[in-house]
Design a protein around this motif. Structure first.
Motif, PDB file in Angstrom:
ATOM      1  N   THR A  29       0.808  -1.216   0.000  1.00 58.02           N
ATOM      2  CA  THR A  29       0.000   0.000   0.000  1.00 58.02           C
ATOM      3  C   THR A  29       0.839   1.263   0.000  1.00 58.02           C
ATOM      4  N   THR A  30       2.174   1.171  -0.020  1.00 61.96           N
ATOM      5  CA  THR A  30       3.003   2.362   0.016  1.00 61.96           C
ATOM      6  C   THR A  30       3.981   2.444  -1.147  1.00 61.96           C
ATOM      7  N   TYR A  31       3.983   1.510  -2.045  1.00 62.89           N
ATOM      8  CA  TYR A  31       4.929   1.489  -3.158  1.00 62.89           C
ATOM      9  C   TYR A  31       4.221   1.112  -4.459  1.00 62.89           C
ATOM     10  N   VAL A  32       4.759   1.618  -5.569  1.00 57.03           N
ATOM     11  CA  VAL A  32       4.410   1.092  -6.884  1.00 57.03           C
ATOM     12  C   VAL A  32       5.480   0.065  -7.241  1.00 57.03           C
ATOM     13  N   HIS A  33       5.080  -1.154  -7.482  1.00 53.35           N
ATOM     14  CA  HIS A  33       6.002  -2.235  -7.830  1.00 53.35           C
ATOM     15  C   HIS A  33       5.963  -2.455  -9.341  1.00 53.35           C
ATOM     16  N   THR A  34       7.125  -2.459  -9.960  1.00 49.17           N
ATOM     17  CA  THR A  34       7.234  -2.618 -11.405  1.00 49.17           C
ATOM     18  C   THR A  34       8.189  -3.766 -11.728  1.00 49.17           C
ATOM     19  N   GLN A  35       7.768  -4.638 -12.633  1.00 47.63           N
ATOM     20  CA  GLN A  35       8.606  -5.755 -13.060  1.00 47.63           C
ATOM     21  C   GLN A  35       9.484  -5.291 -14.224  1.00 47.63           C
ATOM     22  N   GLY A 166      23.605   0.070 -36.337  1.00 42.09           N
ATOM     23  CA  GLY A 166      22.260  -0.456 -36.132  1.00 42.09           C
ATOM     24  C   GLY A 166      22.211  -1.587 -35.122  1.00 42.09           C
ATOM     25  N   ARG A 167      23.327  -1.918 -34.485  1.00 43.92           N
ATOM     26  CA  ARG A 167      23.389  -3.022 -33.539  1.00 43.92           C
ATOM     27  C   ARG A 167      22.655  -2.657 -32.243  1.00 43.92           C
ATOM     28  N   GLU A 168      21.832  -3.578 -31.779  1.00 50.48           N
ATOM     29  CA  GLU A 168      21.129  -3.365 -30.516  1.00 50.48           C
ATOM     30  C   GLU A 168      22.113  -3.528 -29.363  1.00 50.48           C
ATOM     31  N   VAL A 169      22.152  -2.520 -28.477  1.00 50.91           N
ATOM     32  CA  VAL A 169      23.097  -2.573 -27.363  1.00 50.91           C
ATOM     33  C   VAL A 169      22.395  -2.656 -26.008  1.00 50.91           C
ATOM     34  N   TYR A 170      21.120  -2.267 -25.957  1.00 46.60           N
ATOM     35  CA  TYR A 170      20.417  -2.317 -24.678  1.00 46.60           C
ATOM     36  C   TYR A 170      18.915  -2.332 -24.939  1.00 46.60           C
ATOM     37  N   LYS A 171      18.213  -3.208 -24.222  1.00 47.26           N
ATOM     38  CA  LYS A 171      16.748  -3.242 -24.309  1.00 47.26           C
ATOM     39  C   LYS A 171      16.204  -3.600 -22.937  1.00 47.26           C
ATOM     40  N   VAL A 172      15.310  -2.755 -22.443  1.00 50.62           N
ATOM     41  CA  VAL A 172      14.739  -2.983 -21.124  1.00 50.62           C
ATOM     42  C   VAL A 172      13.222  -2.825 -21.207  1.00 50.62           C
ATOM     43  N   SER A 173      12.520  -3.728 -20.543  1.00 49.74           N
ATOM     44  CA  SER A 173      11.055  -3.700 -20.515  1.00 49.74           C
ATOM     45  C   SER A 173      10.587  -3.545 -19.082  1.00 49.74           C
ATOM     46  N   ALA A 174       9.529  -2.771 -18.894  1.00 46.67           N
ATOM     47  CA  ALA A 174       8.969  -2.548 -17.560  1.00 46.67           C
ATOM     48  C   ALA A 174       7.450  -2.650 -17.641  1.00 46.67           C
ATOM     49  N   SER A 175       6.840  -3.246 -16.638  1.00 47.14           N
ATOM     50  CA  SER A 175       5.378  -3.352 -16.618  1.00 47.14           C
ATOM     51  C   SER A 175       4.889  -3.365 -15.176  1.00 47.14           C
ATOM     52  N   ARG A 206      13.991  -8.351 -12.420  1.00 46.11           N
ATOM     53  CA  ARG A 206      13.819  -7.930 -11.036  1.00 46.11           C
ATOM     54  C   ARG A 206      12.554  -7.091 -10.883  1.00 46.11           C
ATOM     55  N   THR A 207      12.204  -6.814  -9.640  1.00 44.70           N
ATOM     56  CA  THR A 207      11.083  -5.933  -9.318  1.00 44.70           C
ATOM     57  C   THR A 207      11.632  -4.672  -8.664  1.00 44.70           C
ATOM     58  N   VAL A 208      11.216  -3.524  -9.168  1.00 41.13           N
ATOM     59  CA  VAL A 208      11.650  -2.230  -8.629  1.00 41.13           C
ATOM     60  C   VAL A 208      10.457  -1.584  -7.935  1.00 41.13           C
ATOM     61  N   LYS A 209      10.678  -1.067  -6.735  1.00 44.29           N
ATOM     62  CA  LYS A 209       9.590  -0.396  -6.022  1.00 44.29           C
ATOM     63  C   LYS A 209       9.929   1.084  -5.860  1.00 44.29           C
ATOM     64  N   ILE A 210       8.930   1.921  -6.130  1.00 51.17           N
ATOM     65  CA  ILE A 210       9.065   3.371  -5.992  1.00 51.17           C
ATOM     66  C   ILE A 210       8.056   3.831  -4.947  1.00 51.17           C
TER      67      ILE A 210
END
Length: 244
Positions: A29-35, A166-175, A206-210
């Motif tokens: 109830t105090t954080y937004v959790h993002t995967q 054009g080479r992919e060097v970093y890709k990150v997804s969050a939901s 990982r899960t990040v909480k804000i």
């Protein structure tokens, strides 16, 4: 204040608390959790962190796209990135995002009110079911009902490519998921979670909480990776999201 009025006010508060409890599947109830999930072949240095945004055909004239790019640019700046014209950039940054609605069904107990003259308790008959074996009132439910609530899944992907090759060097997804139906209000949390501790190692999940402040907005406290050894990342103020 009458007992019936107190019950009605408690009913509304309890209903909001129940919805908030399912706003994010983490139940906090105090954080937004993002995967977050990251794939990395990053080898750049602070001196090479110049970039320009790349857009799909549908994004070319989108005000929404420009709004999200501004939020991403602010966060990238905290990691020594500088936005420059495309011809001068070492990297191109592409954004993709979506929101999807669904329903979650929760089974809730039903109680009966022994004092109906004072009004309903919690929006339906509520009270004590009968006289218990211990010489006191039996607090058990008389039955259960299923209630459904809307849930929205917010998603963001940030992709970085080397402009020259054009080479992919970093890709990150969050939901993340919750009762917020606006992607705009969820976006600051997605962005900060996706770019926290940049660059993550290849295959990091990982899960990040804000944290949220008492008004439901983004707290000035740090965003942290829940359950990991990662160092805290800064959490600058952003658009509030009414999910907890």
């Amino acid at each position: 204040m009458t007992f019936g009025r107190l019950c009605r006010e408690w009913k509304g508060a309890a209903r909001l608390a129940l919805i908030a409890g399912f706003a994010l599947l983490s139940g906090c109830t105090t954080y937004v959790h993002t995967q977050v999930a990251a794939f990395s072949d990053w080898s750049g240095t602070d001196a090479t962190r110049t970039y320009a945004f790349a857009r799909s055909a549908e994004q070319q004239n989108s005000i929404e796209q420009k709004t999200y790019e501004a939020l991403v640019a602010n966060e990238l700046a905290t990691h020594a990135f500088r936005q420059v014209p495309d011809a001068d950039a070492n990297y191109r940054v592409e954004l993709s995002y979506s929101i999807r609605g669904d329903m979650i069904t929760v089974r809730q107990p039903v109680y009966y009110d022994p004092w109906p003259m004072y009004g309903g308790w919690y929006g339906r008959p509520y009270g004590w079911g009968g006289y218990g074996a211990w010489g006191g009132w039996d607090m058990g439910p008389a039955g259960y009902v299923d209630q459904s609530y809307p849930v929205f899944v917010h998603a963001l992907q940030i992709r970085m490519t080397d402009r020259a090759s054009g080479r992919e060097v970093y890709k990150v997804s969050a939901s993340n998921s919750g009762g917020e139906s606006s992607l705009l209000r969820a976006m600051p949390y997605l962005i900060r979670s996706a770019l926290a501790d940049f660059p993550l190692g290849n295959g990091t999940v990982r899960t990040v909480k804000i944290p949220l402040d008492k008004n439901g907005g983004a707290s000035n406290e740090t965003a942290v990776a829940a359950g990991t050894q990662s160092r805290p990342a800064s959490a600058p103020a952003g658009v509030p999201v009414p999910v907890q």
